[in-house]
Write a protein that holds these residues in place. Structure first.
Motif, PDB file in Angstrom:
ATOM      1  N   SER A  71       0.594  -1.261   0.007  1.00  0.00           N
ATOM      2  CA  SER A  71       0.144   0.033  -0.002  1.00  0.00           C
ATOM      3  C   SER A  71       1.000   1.175   0.039  1.00  0.00           C
ATOM      4  N   ILE A  72       2.130   1.221   0.632  1.00  0.00           N
ATOM      5  CA  ILE A  72       3.076   2.130   0.707  1.00  0.00           C
ATOM      6  C   ILE A  72       3.677   2.579  -0.749  1.00  0.00           C
ATOM      7  N   LEU A  73       3.938   1.484  -1.222  1.00  0.00           N
ATOM      8  CA  LEU A  73       4.610   1.268  -2.370  1.00  0.00           C
ATOM      9  C   LEU A  73       3.510   2.058  -3.454  1.00  0.00           C
ATOM     10  N   THR A  77       3.817   5.487  -5.736  1.00  0.00           N
ATOM     11  CA  THR A  77       3.817   5.409  -7.181  1.00  0.00           C
ATOM     12  C   THR A  77       3.015   6.821  -7.802  1.00  0.00           C
ATOM     13  N   SER A  78       1.773   6.452  -7.153  1.00  0.00           N
ATOM     14  CA  SER A  78       0.616   7.560  -7.566  1.00  0.00           C
ATOM     15  C   SER A  78       1.209   8.872  -7.168  1.00  0.00           C
ATOM     16  N   SER A  79       1.959   9.248  -6.315  1.00  0.00           N
ATOM     17  CA  SER A  79       2.426  10.506  -5.918  1.00  0.00           C
ATOM     18  C   SER A  79       3.723  10.747  -6.934  1.00  0.00           C
ATOM     19  N   ALA A  80       4.385   9.799  -7.280  1.00  0.00           N
ATOM     20  CA  ALA A  80       5.422  10.044  -8.493  1.00  0.00           C
ATOM     21  C   ALA A  80       4.837  10.467  -9.828  1.00  0.00           C
ATOM     22  N   ARG A 104      13.187  10.641 -12.831  1.00  0.00           N
ATOM     23  CA  ARG A 104      14.007   9.444 -11.868  1.00  0.00           C
ATOM     24  C   ARG A 104      13.441   8.900 -11.031  1.00  0.00           C
ATOM     25  N   GLU A 105      12.752   9.662  -9.993  1.00  0.00           N
ATOM     26  CA  GLU A 105      11.906   9.068  -9.053  1.00  0.00           C
ATOM     27  C   GLU A 105      10.945   7.892  -9.410  1.00  0.00           C
ATOM     28  N   GLU A 119       0.918  -1.295 -12.630  1.00  0.00           N
ATOM     29  CA  GLU A 119      -0.629  -1.115 -12.814  1.00  0.00           C
ATOM     30  C   GLU A 119      -1.126   0.108 -12.059  1.00  0.00           C
ATOM     31  N   THR A 120      -0.354   0.161 -10.868  1.00  0.00           N
ATOM     32  CA  THR A 120      -0.658   1.628 -10.091  1.00  0.00           C
ATOM     33  C   THR A 120      -0.161   2.883 -10.984  1.00  0.00           C
ATOM     34  N   ALA A 121       0.852   2.769 -11.577  1.00  0.00           N
ATOM     35  CA  ALA A 121       1.453   3.810 -12.426  1.00  0.00           C
ATOM     36  C   ALA A 121       0.499   4.165 -13.700  1.00  0.00           C
TER      37      ALA A 121
END
Length: 518
Positions: A71-73, A77-80, A104-105, A119-121
């Motif tokens: 969940s943190i990952l 990813t969504s934040s990135a 880069r992040e 999938e999240t990205a």
């Protein structure tokens, strides 16, 4: 040429109809070999964890996240992705560096895990913004990071790879000479992952013109670039359509580049180039002919003789097998008994038969089966070589798939080349020799197998024994090995060809009068 597809035979004089399926078998082998690479030696799709340029930033252990909760990952990813969207929209001072940092992040998140958060990205809208970052005129650092992100997304599941389709035109465009080598190579890597997903994706890439620029990337002597381009091309041309392989071999300078790279000391590079040769020689008549005429056979033999790398030996040996099976002139004009190249081929095949690796044994037997289907002189060459004892041992001890290939070799040694559907002429000296060394039981085992092709091959050899052994010894030998029982299982078999063959042999050689004279 109306039909560029390869119509090569396993020229099996025991029964010509068996030879007629050889081209289909070889083509199927070419198509399925991608699965072998993915599951064992070389993945058909590759996650990029390290950059393509030594000058670029490389992920190290200190950069990597360890044991993060899913969940943190996903939240990171969504934040990135949102941060990247913001960076792309930003036009103020330091905008370029802001975009590069955001890319880069995201790249770090997509590179550090065996199953990255692709999938999240995608759900967060990564693809459109990454495509924006591939715009021409962007700095190399930005292009490289964006292509790297797309590479790892393309390494995901099929539906994730499909999401990359809008990015393909720009990825292909960046393969051109105007792009720097690191950017072009990273784009080639991404395209190789897309091609590795399947025929549908290969067709899209081919229709958008991916093949010519990838081929041109193989022309220089830049090791890493050539290696990546060759890998991507082997994914792109792997079939079943032969046209891409024919198109590739016709690219100006490509054949010379293949020959040059096969001589290089870098075995990783040579391995990837050899896989290109595998698919060229398996799928295209034009490519096979040009490869044989180029002298590539000698290079393949030298590699087989000097390398102990299984990753390299497999594609080199398979290429050799394709060329021998695919162009009749290879056997008749190149592998001439008494010539040095012919003795070298037999020697490297003996080396492979002795190997602990089953794939090398099986492939070596395939090559020998085609050489053994050549002239009487070719048959004598194998019969008098060290290969014969190894083949006989493999027939009685090896797994079924190897045993079947070995049986083709031994069967072909016992008959003269023939035309048409008539019964082949026996080479009685070879037949008596092989039966005397105990090979009959191995063929009868094939008759008992559930594999139709193997059972047919076993019955064909039994017919040779029954017809050709002197002093009517054949019937006694077959009976002693329980061959009658093996044939009788076909009395009511659903396969008409096998049923008629087996029943015909039983009726002819073991009818009502069998044994009365005793």
């Amino acid at each position: 040429m109306a039909d560029d597809s390869l119509n090569h035979h396993k020229r099996d004089p025991i029964k010509s109809s068996v030879g007629n399926v050889a081209a289909q078998r070889r083509r199927q082998n070419a198509v399925t070999v991608g699965k072998e690479r993915r599951e064992s030696l070389v993945r058909a799709k590759r996650l990029c964890r390290v950059g393509t340029s030594a000058d670029g930033e490389v992920s190290s252990d200190s950069d990597m996240m360890v044991d993060e909760e899913q969940s943190i990952l996903e939240m990171q990813t969504s934040s990135a992705v949102e941060e990247l969207k913001s960076a792309v929209a930003y036009q103020g001072k330091g905008a370029m560096q802001k975009r590069v940092n955001a890319l880069r992040e995201m790249r770090r998140l997509l590179s550090r895990f065996e199953f990255p958060p692709i999938e999240t990205a995608l759900k967060a809208g990564a693809i459109p913004v990454l495509v924006q970052c591939l715009a021409f005129g962007s700095p190399d650092e930005q292009l490289l990071e964006a292509a790297w992100c797309l590479t790892n997304i393309a390494a995901g599941k099929q539906e994730e790879t499909k999401a990359l389709l809008p990015a393909l035109p720009l990825l292909i465009a960046h393969l051109g000479e105007k792009s720097s080598s690191p950017v072009a190579e990273q784009c080639a890597w991404a395209l190789g992952n897309v091609a590795g997903e399947g025929e549908e994706f290969r067709n899209v890439l081919l229709s958008q013109g991916a093949l010519p620029p990838l081929a041109r990337m193989m022309l220089p002597n830049k090791g890493s670039t050539v290696r990546t381009a060759a890998w991507a091309l082997s994914n792109l041309i792997k079939g079943p359509d032969p046209k891409p392989a024919t198109e590739l071999i016709k690219v100006d300078g490509l054949l010379d580049a293949i020959l040059r790279h096969l001589k290089r000391a870098d075995e990783e590079l040579t391995t990837e180039v050899a896989w290109v040769v595998v698919y060229l020689s398996a799928l295209s008549n034009v490519a096979t002919s040009l490869l044989v005429k180029s002298g590539v056979l000698q290079l393949l033999v030298e590699r087989l003789a000097t390398s102990n790398s299984l990753q390299l030996l497999i594609p080199v040996l398979r290429s050799l097998g394709n060329l021998v099976a695919g162009d009749s002139s290879t056997i008749s004009d190149v592998l001439v008994p008494g010539h040095g190249i012919t003795d070298q081929v037999i020697a490297v095949l003996v080396k492979c038969l002795k190997s602990e690796h089953r794939v090398l044994k099986k492939e070596a037997a395939w090559v020998l089966s085609n050489i053994a289907a050549g002239s009487v002189e070719h048959k004598q060459l194998i019969h008098s070589s060290e290969a014969l004892a190894l083949l006989l041992h493999l027939l009685s001890t090896s797994p079924f798939d190897i045993k079947k290939e070995v049986a083709y070799v031994l069967g072909n040694l016992c008959v003269s080349p023939t035309e048409g559907e008539g019964k082949p002429k026996l080479i009685q000296e070879h037949l008596v020799s092989l039966v005397g060394r105990g090979c009959l039981s191995g063929f009868i085992d094939l008759v008992r197998s559930a594999d139709i092709e193997a059972a047919r091959l076993g019955l064909q050899f039994m017919e040779l024994v029954l017809r050709g052994m002197p002093n009517d010894e054949g019937t006694k030998l077959v009976e002693r090995e329980d061959g009658i029982d093996a044939m009788e299982r076909f009395q009511f078999h659903e396969n008409e060809d096998l049923r008629n063959m087996a029943n015909g042999l039983v009726d002819k050689y073991f009818g009502e009068d069998y044994g009365l004279d005793e």
